[in-house]
Design an enzyme around this catalytic site. Sequence first.
Site, short mmCIF file in Angstrom:
data_model
loop_
_atom_site.label_atom_id
_atom_site.label_comp_id
_atom_site.label_asym_id
_atom_site.label_seq_id
_atom_site.Cartn_x
_atom_site.Cartn_y
_atom_site.Cartn_z
NE ARG A 42 -9.31 9.00 4.12
CZ ARG A 42 -9.44 7.91 5.24
NH1 ARG A 42 -8.95 7.25 5.17
NH2 ARG A 42 -10.78 8.18 5.64
CD GLU A 44 -6.91 -6.23 3.68
OE1 GLU A 44 -7.32 -6.17 2.29
OE2 GLU A 44 -6.50 -5.18 4.15
NE ARG A 56 -7.57 11.26 5.17
CZ ARG A 56 -7.98 10.96 6.43
NH1 ARG A 56 -7.10 10.05 7.17
NH2 ARG A 56 -8.89 11.32 6.23
CG HIS A 65 -8.49 4.77 0.83
ND1 HIS A 65 -8.44 4.44 2.08
CD2 HIS A 65 -10.06 4.34 0.12
CE1 HIS A 65 -9.95 4.34 2.74
NE2 HIS A 65 -10.42 4.77 1.71
CD GLU A 98 -6.82 -0.01 1.13
OE1 GLU A 98 -7.23 1.02 1.87
OE2 GLU A 98 -6.75 -0.85 1.38
CG HIS A 101 1.28 6.03 4.89
ND1 HIS A 101 0.54 6.94 5.12
CD2 HIS A 101 0.28 4.83 5.43
CE1 HIS A 101 -0.68 5.96 6.13
NE2 HIS A 101 -0.05 4.97 5.65
CB THR A 145 -9.22 1.48 6.78
OG1 THR A 145 -9.08 3.03 5.83
CG2 THR A 145 -10.48 1.96 6.85
CG ASN A 161 -1.84 1.36 0.91
OD1 ASN A 161 -1.37 2.76 0.73
ND2 ASN A 161 -2.74 1.13 1.75
CG HIS A 180 -5.32 -1.47 9.59
ND1 HIS A 180 -5.34 -0.31 8.98
CD2 HIS A 180 -5.15 -0.66 10.60
CE1 HIS A 180 -5.56 1.22 9.62
NE2 HIS A 180 -5.26 0.83 10.89
#
Length: 247
Positions: A54, A160, A58, A52, A79, A10, A110, A7, A200
Amino acid sequence: MILLGVNIDHGATLRQARYRDAEGNPGGGVEPDPVALAERARLAGADGITVHLREDRRHIQERDVWRLRESVRARLNLEMACTQAMVDFALRLRPEAVCVVPENRAEVTTEGGLDVVGGRERVKACVAAMRGAGIEASLFIDPDPEQVELSAELGAPVVELHTGAYANAFWGPAGAGEFERLRAGAERAHGLGIKVNAGHGINYVNIAQVRTLPHLHELNIGHSILSRALFTGIEEAVREMKARMNP
Ligand code: PXP
């Protein structure tokens, strides 16, 4: 072999911290480029790339997702919230997979699993739309029996399991119980014929236990890999995680 989805959100978080208003990348000074991170992660052995998109944009932006789709030859897992706008976006993008997640604007990341029970009809429509387009849909759920069972009933081919509560409890007295919940959730999902992914809060320490969950197909890991990449580079961070996942 447990598969690794990296992922890269970040990477985009870091870019947005400085360049939120940049239009494109004039002069090449806008960094880091999450798409370049994805390509390096792929070359280092990532089995897939996860982003993801969003609602509040962000971190990952739409143009990142399109660039990923066009330039990185990795299995793409989008996602997304269970909204009509995101369903429409996924149908245009055609990723190999989507993971339906809850979204709450106030959360830092999340924070809990999708409430399949509470959002039954919406989730069902979302799964059906993806199925119709040949996109594999997974539901990001807490490892609760009723969430797992309803996911199967709604036709989701994958769940998941949310490992956040487990990761938070890892060093405390509740850690063993949280692991047991995940183990039972994985068994139940597998028994119902659904593929089991998890994600996560998975890091280079708790992976030693997470990897022992039964029937694991894929782990989606972001924060720990991107954090380690600051010191070692993304390639080494990916190789090290893969080695710990499948020693
Ligand atoms: N899986 C899902 C569904 C997520 O939403 C996230 C990010 O919150 C992750 C995996 C990766 O979590 P982390 O960044 O803690 O590894």
